[in-house]
Design an enzyme around this catalytic site. Structure first.
Site, PDB file in Angstrom:
ATOM      1  N   GLY A 145     -28.227 -34.599  17.127  1.00  0.00           N
ATOM      2  CA  GLY A 145     -29.688 -34.586  17.246  1.00  0.00           C
ATOM      3  C   GLY A 145     -30.309 -35.367  16.088  1.00  0.00           C
ATOM      4  CB  SER A 146     -33.558 -34.949  14.422  1.00  0.00           C
ATOM      5  OG  SER A 146     -34.258 -34.964  15.652  1.00  0.00           O
ATOM      6  CB  THR A 147     -28.733 -33.787  11.629  1.00  0.00           C
ATOM      7  OG1 THR A 147     -27.811 -33.878  12.718  1.00  0.00           O
ATOM      8  CG2 THR A 147     -29.391 -32.415  11.636  1.00  0.00           C
ATOM      9  CG  PHE A 148     -26.869 -39.657  14.440  1.00  0.00           C
ATOM     10  CD1 PHE A 148     -25.666 -39.687  13.739  1.00  0.00           C
ATOM     11  CD2 PHE A 148     -27.143 -40.705  15.321  1.00  0.00           C
ATOM     12  CE1 PHE A 148     -24.763 -40.724  13.921  1.00  0.00           C
ATOM     13  CE2 PHE A 148     -26.242 -41.744  15.498  1.00  0.00           C
ATOM     14  CZ  PHE A 148     -25.048 -41.752  14.803  1.00  0.00           C
TER      15      PHE A 148
END
Lengths: 385, 649
Positions: B334-337
């Site tokens: 998700g956005s942690t990427f």
């Protein structure tokens, strides 16, 4: 001297003393020496303690010694008279053991009588010797030429042989047959008849092999090639040979035989006791024991030859042959020369039934020696003038 | 007179013809023949004996010696596993067991029957006993039951007379004092199977165990040690009579882990009943301080044998208790990427931190509309704001322009989608998809695939441990590798020093830009994770939220306006993720949290990560040589009742 002899003859109690005196104490000494060897070895087999083997064995020997000397006092006349009942009793016991006996290790059978283990096959050997001797004493030497007179004694032999085979105890059956055959031969069986009887033997052997039990056949095959099954059926023979070999000339020392003390030797206190002697005392000790056994055998044979009555001769010969065959089978067995079969080394191996019957046999042998000059049977009548 | 004559007569040994005693001559001759045979036979036996004892004596004496001496190998004690402070995590304990020596009883089945009336044996035990009975020699004892209690032993001893051949023996069993707390990390041991024994003869020794999972498996050879040997005089049944010679073996090495047991416990407490995993790492050297995966299992059940029902229960559980989710659970990041995408963009030279992208709430590419998480859009955003708001459109655009290959390369540099050097078996590498990979599977790579990859969706899959490693590398700029083994027999390896790890080779200014964006996520107004703000004076942390969809949201559902993932069934809710490091100005600890179906990273994962980070900072395990006293540590944990002031959005 003469007076003293006459006195002894006159008084029954003195006659008994005289009889005791005339026992071959040298022979008794030999017996005691052999039993002593047995005691010493059983002491070692018990791990250096009198229990569980040595002490009970010594007690049995003491009983046996009394039995032997008692039997040695019995005159041949009485022996002839009790021969038939004893034989019948032995056959009854053999039949009884087949039906209600206890089986050990697939072969030995015994009966429990009054808390004692009785092996009828051991006793049957002695009874057979007496019965055969009585029969051959009854029919004269002249009648030996007629095969018809030999048929009843042949049955006397075959009956226990068959019963013992049924137990099944091949080793003892062979010994019984051997005793019978040797007595037939010694009693004067004609050579032509012997030749005639021996002709079909090879065929009979083939037939017999086909009817052997599996375990008996296994013994024969492992005997032919013991290494084929080193941990199974060949185990006993190999371990026995290893123990013999590890003894060397002088042995590993008393109580220090590694194979026996560490239980590698199977049945070291019974059938394989000779291996223990050979391991701990070396060849010197083992050969000495063989010499002792030979002395006892030849001594018995000499007593047979010396006896002046046919009955005594045959009894002495039968007993000696029994003892000889015992030793032969046992020693060959432990050296891996014949298939293993539960035959102990007489007087040395642990076991009550064998010990008492061997002593009973020696009692009969000594009786023939004590009464060696008694004219008895066919010659008795002629001499009684 | 008669007496004398008789004597003379009888002294003639061979009366050839004696009228009074016919047959005596024949008898004498034949008896003499017998005597010759007897003497010959016994002579032959004496000769044979001579051959056996003297001629072949040496050979048989050697055989006798080999009969007598038995060389046995001694099973070395398995090494302990301890945490970074030396607290035992896997230990050896005495295990009393009942053995049966089959040859010492005449009636094996009867003895077993009587035994089972004293100590119940179940069908599995019976089947195993019967199997061993068939395969083993009669003097090798067969195990009837192990893990006997004192009371059971007393009952066996009491009934010893009716149980011939049954003996009691002591072996060792592996105990895990922490049980479920460290089950996934430590793993468990089991008796070796035939393939193991074929590889190493040492394992044939009774009592040897093989690691079947976790550190027990990965460090198996070091833990195993080397066998000693003892030469013993044995008797024919293999019973030991005396000991002749003894060579001591080497006990297995004591493995010191990087784990702080106390911190592990705190992390587990924080997670509670959620299905989640969390990794706490020393971001300067990659030491894993805590690694939790819930739910867990009781590892001691494996040593005594897991029941079928238990096994079914474990394997059918949708919360997968047997799987260590930290290394074997793969999730879309998700956005942690996004920081990784950003680094790829910056390194490509196509983007600078100040370049702006306008976000109207969606991006249309080739007739497909890609939505931002905010329906109204974020307006014009630069890198800092894009990270702070977690603007999807910015990263769609960046991914579109930079291309998947550059993103994958940077992600791999961060450790995402790569095989890490963690000392655990059964790890998964996850995946950073590339067009090449897609084509290798005979599919066409669409432009849209690149765009969704830009926000860590689509085919991108990573493990929580990779996320923690990624965060550490981001925080320190060094290519640290996560590891669990810190010391062997007390000796530290070189991995403990930060300088051991090479530089990533990423420009510091770019890393600083990413860190400041992540700082803003937590600490600036309108950041996505205000709930992750630390309540500790003078320490701030930086982080990034992530919510990974497990199911495609249909247009109809999205436009209905009623879409709220919290109303979905549990298994369709998005995974909640959060990565963070602290302190912001001098990074020391990195934490990654993945809550399965936790819905949103900001609401579920961020507070959890904050709590874990607070615990870690308070314990500060890398700066302590002994664990802080438990009671003091809990008393000093203030954040539970002093939540950080929520910034109004």
């Amino acid at each position: 001297m003469k007076f003293h002899k006459r006195l002894l003859r006159a008084e029954p109690s003195f006659r008994l003393l005289s009889k005791l005196w005339s026992i071959s104490w040298l022979y008794v000494l030999l017996i005691c020496t052999l039993a002593g060897v047995g005691y010493v070895t059983l002491y070692s087999a018990g791990g250096g303690t009198p229990y569980p083997f040595a002490a009970p064995q010594a007690a049995r020997f003491a009983v046996g010694l009394v039995l032997m000397i008692t039997v040695a006092m019995l005159p041949p006349k009485m022996l002839v008279r009790i021969a038939a009942p004893l034989y019948v009793l032995s056959i009854i016991l053999l039949v009884a053991v087949l039906h209600m006996g206890h089986v050990g290790k697939g072969a030995e059978r015994w009966l429990m009588i009054g808390g004692l283990q009785v092996q009828p096959s051991e006793y049957a050997k002695v009874a057979l010797v007496l019965a055969l001797a009585a029969w051959f004493n009854r029919i004269s030497y002249a009648r030996m030429g007629n095969p018809l007179w030999l048929i009843p004694p042949a049955f006397l032999v075959l009956l226990p042989v068959v019963l013992v085979l049924k137990e099944p105890n091949l080793g003892t059956a062979v010994i019984i047959g051997g005793i019978g055959a040797s007595m037939f031969f010694a009693a004067g069986m004609r050579l032509w008849l012997i030749t005639l009887l021996l002709l079909p033997v090879p065929y009979l052997a083939k037939f017999a092999y086909a009817h052997l039990h599996d375990y008996q056949r296994a013994r024969i095959t492992t005997f032919l090639n013991p290494e084929s099954d080193p941990l199974g059926a060949g185990y006993n023979i190999i371990q026995s040979k290893i123990a013999l070999g590890s003894g060397g000339m002088w042995g590993q020392g008393y109580l220090h035989g590694s194979q026996g003390q560490l239980n590698f030797l199977p049945e070291k206190q019974t059938d394989f006791i000779f291996t223990m002697i050979a391991e701990e005392w070396g060849y010197v000790g083992a050969a000495t024991v063989i010499g002792l056994l030979l002395l006892l055998i030849l001594g018995g044979m000499l007593m047979a030859i010396r006896s002046r009555n046919r009955f005594g001769r045959l009894v002495a010969l039968g007993i000696s042959m029994n003892f000889f065959l015992y030793c032969l089978v046992n020693l060959s067995m432990v050296m891996g020369a014949i298939p293993v079969g539960g035959v102990p080394l007489p007087l040395v191996s642990y076991g009550g039934s064998a010990m008492l019957n061997v002593m009973l046999g020696f009692g009969l042998l000594l009786s023939t020696w004590v009464h060696r000059d008694s004219h008895f049977g066919e010659s008795e009548n002629q001499d009684q003038t | 007179m008669r007496l004398r004559r008789r004597r003379r007569e009888s002294s003639r040994l061979m009366p050839i013809k004696n009228q009074k005693d016919p047959g005596r001559g024949v008898f004498t001759r034949r008896a003499l023949l017998f005597m010759a045979i007897q003497a010959g036979a016994l002579g032959e036996l004496a000769h044979k004996l001579y051959q056996l004892q003297i001629k072949d004596g040496d050979r048989y004496a050697r055989m006798a010696a080999s009969n007598r001496v038995s060389k046995r190998y001694l099973a070395p004690p398995r090494g302990r596993i301890v945490d970074r402070y030396g607290v035992a995590l896997a230990n050896n304990k005495e295990n009393w067991r009942a053995l049966l020596m089959p040859e010492e009883t005449t009636d094996v089945s009867g003895t077993i029957e009587r035994f089972s009336t004293i100590i119940p044996l179940d069908d599995r035990d019976r089947a195993r006993i019967a199997r061993e009975m068939r395969h083993q020699r009669r003097f090798i004892p067969v195990m009837l039951r192990d893990f006997l209690s004192w009371e059971e032993m007393a009952r066996i001893e009491l009934n010893a007379p009716s149980l011939p051949g049954v003996l009691i023996d002591v072996g060792t069993r592996r105990v895990y004092p922490e049980g479920e707390l460290l089950a996934h990390l430590i793993g468990y041991v089991a008796p070796p199977n035939e393939r193991d024994v074929a590889r190493s003869a040492l394992l044939a020794l009774p009592g040897m165990r093989v690691g079947r999972a976790g550190v027990e498996q990965s460090q198996d050879e070091k833990l195993r040690g080397t066998a000693g040997s003892v030469e013993m005089e044995v008797n024919s049944v293999g019973r030991v009579m005396s000991e002749l010679n003894r060579v001591e073996g080497m006990p297995g090495a004591e493995i010191g882990l990087t784990i702080d047991r106390g911190l592990q416990q705190k992390v587990l407490n924080r997670i509670g009943e959620q299905t989640a995993s969390a990794v706490v790492m020393d971001c300067r050297n990659g030491e894993v301080l805590a690694m939790v995966s819930t739910p867990s299992f009781d590892p001691s059940l494996f040593d005594s044998g897991v029941s079928h029902a238990q096994w079914i229960e474990w394997t059918n559980n949708e919360r997968t208790p047997l799987i260590n989710k930290a290394v074997a659970g793969v999730y879309p990041p998700g956005s942690t990427f996004k920081p990784a995408v950003a680094m790829a963009g910056l390194q490509s030279g196509l983007f600078s931190p100040t370049d702006r992208v306008f976000c109207p709430g969606h991006l249309d590419v080739g007739g497909t509309r890609f939505h931002c998480w905010s329906r109204w859009g974020h307006g014009s955003v630069d890198l800092h704001l894009a990270l702070k708001y977690s603007c999807d459109v910015y990263f769609y655009e960046m991914a579109r322009r930079v291309g998947m290959d550059r993103i994958a390369e940077t992600a791999h540099q961060f450790g995402l989608g790569t095989a890490l050097d963690i000392e655990l078996p059964h790890t998964r590498t996850g995946l950073i998809p590339t067009p090449t990979w897609r084509q290798a599977h005979h599919h066409h790579w669409n432009g849209g695939d690149t765009i969704v990859s830009g926000i860590g969706q689509g085919f991108v899959q990573v493990t929580p441990l990779q996320l923690a490693t990624y965060t550490s590398r981001l925080a320190t700029g060094r290519a640290v590798q996560p590891h669990l083994v810190r010391a062997m027999n007390g000796d530290l390896g070189p991995e403990a020093t930060p300088e051991h790890w090479p530089e990533l080779g990423m420009p510091d200014k770019y890393l600083a830009a990413l860190r400041s964006g992540m700082f803003a996520v937590v600490n600036e107004q309108h950041g996505t994770a205000p709930k992750a703000r630390l309540g500790l004076p003078g320490i701030t942390m930086a982080g990034k939220t992530g919510s990974a969809q497990v199911r495609r949201v249909s247009r109809a559902l999205r436009e209905s306006g009623h879409f709220n993932s919290a109303n979905l069934p549990w298994e369709y809710r998005p995974h909640a993720l959060f990565i963070c490091f602290a302190p912001y100005d001098a990074p020391r600890y990195a934490v990654s949290v993945v809550i399965e179906h936790g819905n949103t990273g900001a609401d579920a994962a961020a507070p959890l990560a904050r709590d874990i980070m607070t615990d870690t900072l308070l314990r500060d395990p890398v700066n302590h040589l002994t664990p802080p006293p438990e009671s003091v540590a809990t008393a000093e944990t203030p954040e539970a009742d002093t939540p950080p002031a929520d910034t109004p959005e």
